[in-house]
Design a protein around this motif. Structure first.
Motif: not given
Length: 74
Positions: A1-21
């Motif tokens: 199993m390999s772990t992938s590094p954080s993607g380019a837009g992960d921070l935007l997705v997390r921030l968007g989820a927080i703002v949405f909630f």
């Protein structure tokens, strides 16, 4: 199993989820007087509800950025 590094837009997705909630909670709070029969909130409270849409757009931008970063380069 390999772990992938954080993607380019992960921070935007997390921030968007927080703002949405935050917007979703504001929507629930502003709708409460309708069911409780109390005085409605001022217009500013309804403007905060618009954060749901803003958060959704931020998250979509993050997904698009991640997809473009993962796309093979010609």
């Amino acid at each position: 199993m390999s772990t992938s590094p954080s993607g380019a837009g992960d921070l935007l997705v997390r921030l968007g989820a927080i703002v949405f909630f935050v917007g979703a909670v504001a929507t629930l709070v502003t709708m409460a007087p309708l069911f409780l029969g109390t005085e409605p909130f001022p217009s500013l409270a309804y403007a905060v509800c618009m954060l749901m849409g803003v958060g959704f757009l931020i998250a979509v931008a993050g997904v698009v950025r991640s997809a473009r970063a993962a796309a093979p380069k010609p």
